[in-house]
Design an enzyme around this catalytic site. Sequence first.
Site, mmCIF file in Angstrom:
data_model
loop_
_atom_site.group_PDB
_atom_site.id
_atom_site.type_symbol
_atom_site.label_atom_id
_atom_site.label_comp_id
_atom_site.label_asym_id
_atom_site.label_seq_id
_atom_site.Cartn_x
_atom_site.Cartn_y
_atom_site.Cartn_z
ATOM 1 N N ASN A 1 0.858 -1.184 0.000
ATOM 2 C CA ASN A 1 0.000 0.000 0.000
ATOM 3 C C ASN A 1 0.901 1.244 0.000
ATOM 4 O OD1 ASN A 1 -1.328 2.278 1.132
ATOM 5 N ND2 ASN A 1 -3.018 0.967 1.767
ATOM 6 N N HIS B 1 1.196 6.244 1.721
ATOM 7 C CA HIS B 1 2.002 7.199 2.483
ATOM 8 C C HIS B 1 3.134 7.823 1.688
ATOM 9 C CE1 HIS B 1 -0.564 6.838 5.770
ATOM 10 N NE2 HIS B 1 -0.405 5.532 5.854
ATOM 11 N N HIS C 1 -5.600 3.741 -1.485
ATOM 12 C CA HIS C 1 -6.899 4.131 -0.931
ATOM 13 C C HIS C 1 -7.205 5.545 -1.414
ATOM 14 C CE1 HIS C 1 -9.472 4.609 2.998
ATOM 15 N NE2 HIS C 1 -10.162 4.891 1.909
ATOM 16 N N ARG D 1 -9.277 8.269 -0.815
ATOM 17 C CA ARG D 1 -10.226 8.712 0.228
ATOM 18 C C ARG D 1 -11.096 9.842 -0.314
ATOM 19 N NH1 ARG D 1 -8.399 6.973 5.689
ATOM 20 N NH2 ARG D 1 -10.141 8.236 6.385
ATOM 21 N N ARG E 1 -6.836 12.967 0.879
ATOM 22 C CA ARG E 1 -5.710 13.457 1.684
ATOM 23 C C ARG E 1 -4.356 12.922 1.210
ATOM 24 N NH1 ARG E 1 -6.750 10.306 7.375
ATOM 25 N NH2 ARG E 1 -8.716 11.397 7.255
ATOM 26 N N GLU F 1 -8.772 0.676 -2.578
ATOM 27 C CA GLU F 1 -9.608 0.758 -1.382
ATOM 28 C C GLU F 1 -10.525 1.963 -1.523
ATOM 29 O OE1 GLU F 1 -7.004 1.065 1.940
ATOM 30 O OE2 GLU F 1 -6.187 -0.929 1.651
ATOM 31 N N THR G 1 -7.700 3.880 8.643
ATOM 32 C CA THR G 1 -8.952 3.127 8.751
ATOM 33 C C THR G 1 -8.993 2.444 10.120
ATOM 34 O OG1 THR G 1 -8.612 2.678 6.413
ATOM 35 C CG2 THR G 1 -10.413 1.520 7.490
ATOM 36 N N GLU H 1 -11.204 -8.960 3.672
ATOM 37 C CA GLU H 1 -9.859 -8.678 4.166
ATOM 38 C C GLU H 1 -9.982 -8.562 5.673
ATOM 39 O OE1 GLU H 1 -7.504 -5.548 2.341
ATOM 40 O OE2 GLU H 1 -6.367 -5.267 4.204
ATOM 41 N N HIS I 1 -3.447 -4.417 7.835
ATOM 42 C CA HIS I 1 -3.505 -3.259 8.716
ATOM 43 C C HIS I 1 -2.599 -3.460 9.936
ATOM 44 C CE1 HIS I 1 -4.775 0.419 10.566
ATOM 45 N NE2 HIS I 1 -5.409 0.710 9.455
HETATM 46 N N1 PXP Z 1 -5.747 -2.825 4.479
HETATM 47 C C1 PXP Z 1 -6.660 -1.829 4.545
HETATM 48 C C2 PXP Z 1 -8.069 -2.171 4.179
HETATM 49 C C3 PXP Z 1 -6.298 -0.536 4.920
HETATM 50 O O1 PXP Z 1 -7.240 0.433 4.974
HETATM 51 C C4 PXP Z 1 -4.951 -0.253 5.193
HETATM 52 C C5 PXP Z 1 -4.537 1.144 5.552
HETATM 53 O O2 PXP Z 1 -4.735 1.984 4.482
HETATM 54 C C6 PXP Z 1 -4.025 -1.299 5.099
HETATM 55 C C7 PXP Z 1 -4.447 -2.587 4.766
HETATM 56 C C8 PXP Z 1 -2.560 -1.093 5.330
HETATM 57 O O3 PXP Z 1 -2.339 -0.769 6.669
HETATM 58 P P1 PXP Z 1 -0.894 -0.317 7.117
HETATM 59 O O4 PXP Z 1 -0.583 0.954 6.405
HETATM 60 O O5 PXP Z 1 -1.014 -0.184 8.612
HETATM 61 O O6 PXP Z 1 0.054 -1.424 6.716
#
Ligand code: PXP
Length: 243
Positions: free
Chosen positions: A7, A10, A43, A45, A49, A70, A101, A151, A190
């Site tokens: 993901n 960031h 994601h 949003r 952001r 996402e 999330t 998930e 997550h």
């Molecule tokens: N899965 C989902 C559905 C999420 O919303 C996120 C955060 O955007 C992640 C996985 C990844 O989480 P992390 O950034 O803590 O690894």
Amino acid sequence: MPRLHVNIDHVATLRQARKGLEPDPVLAAGLCELAGANGITVHLREDRRHIQERDVRILRETVKTLLNLELAWTAEMQALAVEIQPDQVCVVPESREELTTEGGLDCVGLEAELAAGIPAMKQAGIEVSLFVDPDPEAIEAAARSGADFIELHTGAYANAKGADRENELKRLETAANYANSLGLRVNAGHGLDYDNVLPVAQLPHVEELNIGYAVVCRAMYVGMDQAVREMQDRILAAAPPEA
Ligand code: PXP
């Protein structure tokens, strides 16, 4: 052994700090794929952001592995997904105040809306995943709604310590088995990092791990290539030894 989806939200968070062009999540996605990532997750949003529509559109053209988008289950986002056609969408709850999330989707409350919108995704060739807590009622509603995957939200596991962590892992295992028995495929994510990922990678039925923050943080120090390879190595350790 599950596949790693990185993901890259960031990377875009840092870019949006100055609202410029760098660092570009599209370039970061390419580096993740070159390092062996099996998929790219973003994601989009509602408050935009971090990831922007431009990112998703370009990623759709450039990602060679699998693009997982996402999104909140709004009419705007559903229409955008059908138009852009990621390989997979993962429906997540969204609130403006949260830093990330925070909990799983209310699949019971949203069941009718999910069931109404999921066929359009499937017609567009998009697999649908629902981000859920390891809770049997949510999993049952996910199965009834017609989703392909759940998930499992691993945040409670990631935040727990000692015996509580073992209990959270057991809840994830029970949930993965239950989802599989209802015909759902299973992903997880997550809060996973280099230290806590292995037990989740060893859970039954888990096909994909979505990992963002830990990989992007490590990439700040060692570069994206090494950060992704190190995470892949941790996941590979979950493979049963060869006979
Ligand atoms: N899965 C989902 C559905 C999420 O919303 C996120 C955060 O955007 C992640 C996985 C990844 O989480 P992390 O950034 O803590 O690894």
